[in-house]
Design a protein around this motif. Structure first.
Motif, PDB file in Angstrom:
ATOM      1  N   LEU A  44     108.633  81.706  89.683  1.00  0.00           N
ATOM      2  CA  LEU A  44     107.994  81.791  91.003  1.00  0.00           C
ATOM      3  C   LEU A  44     107.708  83.238  91.402  1.00  0.00           C
ATOM      4  O   LEU A  44     107.274  83.507  92.519  1.00  0.00           O
ATOM      5  N   THR A  45     107.978  84.167  90.482  1.00  0.00           N
ATOM      6  CA  THR A  45     107.711  85.580  90.792  1.00  0.00           C
ATOM      7  C   THR A  45     106.828  86.189  89.712  1.00  0.00           C
ATOM      8  O   THR A  45     106.654  85.639  88.629  1.00  0.00           O
ATOM      9  N   LEU A  46     106.290  87.360  90.040  1.00  0.00           N
ATOM     10  CA  LEU A  46     105.522  88.140  89.069  1.00  0.00           C
ATOM     11  C   LEU A  46     106.500  89.077  88.364  1.00  0.00           C
ATOM     12  O   LEU A  46     107.421  89.597  88.999  1.00  0.00           O
ATOM     13  N   GLY A  47     106.286  89.287  87.075  1.00  0.00           N
ATOM     14  CA  GLY A  47     107.205  90.162  86.349  1.00  0.00           C
ATOM     15  C   GLY A  47     108.554  89.499  86.206  1.00  0.00           C
ATOM     16  O   GLY A  47     108.669  88.267  86.225  1.00  0.00           O
ATOM     17  N   ASN A  48     109.570  90.299  86.094  1.00  0.00           N
ATOM     18  CA  ASN A  48     110.902  89.777  85.813  1.00  0.00           C
ATOM     19  C   ASN A  48     111.776  89.897  87.060  1.00  0.00           C
ATOM     20  O   ASN A  48     112.489  90.878  87.235  1.00  0.00           O
ATOM     21  N   TRP A  49     111.684  88.919  87.934  1.00  0.00           N
ATOM     22  CA  TRP A  49     112.465  88.956  89.181  1.00  0.00           C
ATOM     23  C   TRP A  49     113.012  87.561  89.439  1.00  0.00           C
ATOM     24  O   TRP A  49     112.253  86.596  89.519  1.00  0.00           O
ATOM     25  N   ALA A  50     114.299  87.440  89.547  1.00  0.00           N
ATOM     26  CA  ALA A  50     114.925  86.147  89.827  1.00  0.00           C
ATOM     27  C   ALA A  50     116.202  86.393  90.610  1.00  0.00           C
ATOM     28  O   ALA A  50     116.755  87.495  90.595  1.00  0.00           O
ATOM     29  N   ASN A  51     116.627  85.391  91.327  1.00  0.00           N
ATOM     30  CA  ASN A  51     117.900  85.490  92.046  1.00  0.00           C
ATOM     31  C   ASN A  51     118.653  84.165  91.878  1.00  0.00           C
ATOM     32  O   ASN A  51     118.068  83.098  92.034  1.00  0.00           O
ATOM     33  N   PRO A  52     119.935  84.226  91.557  1.00  0.00           N
ATOM     34  CA  PRO A  52     120.676  82.979  91.346  1.00  0.00           C
ATOM     35  C   PRO A  52     121.003  82.285  92.673  1.00  0.00           C
ATOM     36  O   PRO A  52     120.758  82.835  93.749  1.00  0.00           O
ATOM     37  N   ILE A  53     121.559  81.111  92.600  1.00  0.00           N
ATOM     38  CA  ILE A  53     122.066  80.448  93.799  1.00  0.00           C
ATOM     39  C   ILE A  53     123.307  81.200  94.273  1.00  0.00           C
ATOM     40  O   ILE A  53     124.209  81.464  93.482  1.00  0.00           O
ATOM     41  N   ASN A  54     123.319  81.559  95.533  1.00  0.00           N
ATOM     42  CA  ASN A  54     124.518  82.195  96.091  1.00  0.00           C
ATOM     43  C   ASN A  54     125.375  81.106  96.713  1.00  0.00           C
ATOM     44  O   ASN A  54     124.981  80.474  97.686  1.00  0.00           O
ATOM     45  N   ARG A  55     126.541  80.901  96.169  1.00  0.00           N
ATOM     46  CA  ARG A  55     127.387  79.792  96.630  1.00  0.00           C
ATOM     47  C   ARG A  55     128.453  80.215  97.621  1.00  0.00           C
ATOM     48  O   ARG A  55     129.164  79.382  98.159  1.00  0.00           O
TER      49      ARG A  55
ATOM     50  N   GLU B 258     100.736  81.462  94.209  1.00  0.00           N
ATOM     51  CA  GLU B 258     100.163  80.163  93.837  1.00  0.00           C
ATOM     52  C   GLU B 258     101.208  79.268  93.182  1.00  0.00           C
ATOM     53  O   GLU B 258     101.270  78.070  93.441  1.00  0.00           O
ATOM     54  N   ASN B 259     102.055  79.863  92.335  1.00  0.00           N
ATOM     55  CA  ASN B 259     103.125  79.061  91.719  1.00  0.00           C
ATOM     56  C   ASN B 259     104.087  78.526  92.773  1.00  0.00           C
ATOM     57  O   ASN B 259     104.576  77.405  92.662  1.00  0.00           O
ATOM     58  N   VAL B 260     104.355  79.330  93.770  1.00  0.00           N
ATOM     59  CA  VAL B 260     105.289  78.904  94.819  1.00  0.00           C
ATOM     60  C   VAL B 260     104.676  77.750  95.621  1.00  0.00           C
ATOM     61  O   VAL B 260     105.331  76.735  95.856  1.00  0.00           O
ATOM     62  N   TYR B 261     103.403  77.900  96.012  1.00  0.00           N
ATOM     63  CA  TYR B 261     102.744  76.808  96.755  1.00  0.00           C
ATOM     64  C   TYR B 261     102.772  75.523  95.931  1.00  0.00           C
ATOM     65  O   TYR B 261     103.101  74.452  96.421  1.00  0.00           O
ATOM     66  N   ASN B 262     102.407  75.644  94.643  1.00  0.00           N
ATOM     67  CA  ASN B 262     102.369  74.456  93.782  1.00  0.00           C
ATOM     68  C   ASN B 262     103.741  73.825  93.649  1.00  0.00           C
ATOM     69  O   ASN B 262     103.893  72.605  93.723  1.00  0.00           O
ATOM     70  N   TYR B 263     104.724  74.658  93.437  1.00  0.00           N
ATOM     71  CA  TYR B 263     106.084  74.160  93.253  1.00  0.00           C
ATOM     72  C   TYR B 263     106.522  73.339  94.472  1.00  0.00           C
ATOM     73  O   TYR B 263     107.012  72.223  94.346  1.00  0.00           O
ATOM     74  N   TYR B 264     106.322  73.893  95.651  1.00  0.00           N
ATOM     75  CA  TYR B 264     106.820  73.218  96.852  1.00  0.00           C
ATOM     76  C   TYR B 264     105.975  72.004  97.231  1.00  0.00           C
ATOM     77  O   TYR B 264     106.497  71.037  97.772  1.00  0.00           O
ATOM     78  N   GLN B 265     104.664  72.081  96.964  1.00  0.00           N
ATOM     79  CA  GLN B 265     103.813  70.948  97.337  1.00  0.00           C
ATOM     80  C   GLN B 265     104.052  69.747  96.447  1.00  0.00           C
ATOM     81  O   GLN B 265     103.912  68.616  96.882  1.00  0.00           O
ATOM     82  N   ASN B 266     104.427  70.006  95.201  1.00  0.00           N
ATOM     83  CA  ASN B 266     104.479  68.923  94.223  1.00  0.00           C
ATOM     84  C   ASN B 266     105.870  68.393  93.924  1.00  0.00           C
ATOM     85  O   ASN B 266     106.018  67.471  93.145  1.00  0.00           O
ATOM     86  N   ARG B 267     106.879  68.967  94.541  1.00  0.00           N
ATOM     87  CA  ARG B 267     108.206  68.431  94.205  1.00  0.00           C
ATOM     88  C   ARG B 267     108.387  67.077  94.892  1.00  0.00           C
ATOM     89  O   ARG B 267     107.849  66.833  95.984  1.00  0.00           O
TER      90      ARG B 267
END
Ligand SMILES: [Zn+2]
Length: 230
Positions: A203-214, A152-161
Motif C-alpha cells: 500500500l506504499t511506494l518504495g519500501n515502507w511498511a509498519n507492523p500491527i502495534n498490539r 490507488e492501491n489503498v483505494y482499491n484495497y479498501y473498496q474491494n475488501r
C-alpha cells in the motif's frame, strides 16, 4: 496482516457537513478540549446488545488497559444509561471521538466492536477503539507521518475488501487526510502507537511498511497522562 480489521472513526452528522464546507470549519483550540471528557470523570459504558459474559469480560479487560494512564474511571452500566454504548453484533469496528458520543441519540451505539472475540487482534482492536473514545486520533494521520502511500492501491484495497469496505471519501477521511495542527494536541509522530493502523508494503511506494502495534506505546501513555491528568 491481511486479516487485520481496520477501523473507521465516526463523525457526527453536523461535522460531516461542516468539513464538506472547508472554509466554514470552526476554529478549535490547540487540543480537542471540546471532545475530551472532564478529568476524573466516571465514564459510563454500556452494552447495547447481549454479548456473552465472556465476551463482555474480554472487552472490559482490554478497555481497562488504559486506566493506569488516565484519571477517568469506567463504570459498566446497562442500555441507554451509557455515555459510550457498544454494539457487538455487526461486522464493523468503529468509534466516535471522545465526547462526540454525547451528540448521538441514546438508543444508538457510539462504538461498534464487530471483531470476533476469538480473533487474534481482538484485544488490539478494543484498545484502539477505546483510544478513540478517549479522544485519540489515528496516528497514521499525524501531520508529520508522511507515509508514502500508493494511493490507488489503498483505494482499491479498501473498496474491494469483503468486510466493511470504504468509499474513496472514507479512505481520505480515515487514512490520508492529516489532522490539522490547530485541531489537536499531538506529540511527535509515533510509529509504535496503538492508534496507528498497520501498513502493508503493497500500500506504499518504495519500501515502507509498519507492523500491527498490539501494545499501548510510551507515547500513547504520555498523551493520555497529558489529557487526563490526575
Ligand atoms: Zn481507528
Amino acid at each position: 496482516m491481511d486479516n487485520f480489521q481496520y477501523c473507521t472513526l465516526q463523525k457526527p452528522a453536523k461535522e460531516l457537513k461542516s468539513s464538506a464546507l472547508a472554509n466554514s470549519r470552526k476554529k478549535r483550540s490547540l487540543v480537542h478540549y471540546d471532545k475530551l471528557w472532564p478529568s476524573r470523570h466516571t465514564l459510563k459504558i454500556a452494552f447495547m446488545d447481549n454479548p456473552t459474559p465472556e465476551h463482555k469480560d474480554k472487552i472490559i479487560a482490554a478497555a481497562e488497559k488504559w486506566l493506569p494512564y488516565i484519571s477517568l474511571k469506567f463504570e459498566f452500566v446497562e442500555g441507554v444509561e451509557g455515555e459510550i454504548r457498544i454494539a457487538t453484533e455487526g461486522v464493523v469496528n468503529s468509534s466516535f471521538l471522545g465526547t462526540d458520543a454525547l451528540d448521538m441519540f441514546p438508543d444508538t451505539p457510539t462504538m461498534n466492536l464487530g471483531i470476533d472475540p476469538e480473533h487474534e487482534d481482538f484485544e488490539t482492536v478494543v484498545i484502539h477503539e477505546f483510544g478513540h473514545a478517549l479522544g485519540a486520533m489515528h496516528e497514521h494521520q499525524h501531520p508529520k507521518a508522511q507515509i508514502p502511500w500508493n494511493k490507488e492501491n489503498v483505494y482499491n484495497y479498501y473498496q474491494n475488501r469483503p468486510m466493511n469496505p470504504l468509499s474513496r471519501g472514507e479512505v481520505d477521511d480515515n487514512i490520508f487526510t492529516p489532522f490539522d495542527d490547530a485541531d489537536a494536541l499531538y506529540l511527535p509522530y509515533d510509529r509504535k502507537s496503538i492508534m496507528h493502523h498497520p501498513v502493508p508494503n503493497n500500500l506504499t511506494l518504495g519500501n515502507w511498511a509498519n507492523p500491527i502495534n498490539r501494545e499501548i506505546s510510551d507515547k500513547d501513555k504520555q498523551l493520555m497522562r497529558l489529557i487526563y491528568p490526575r
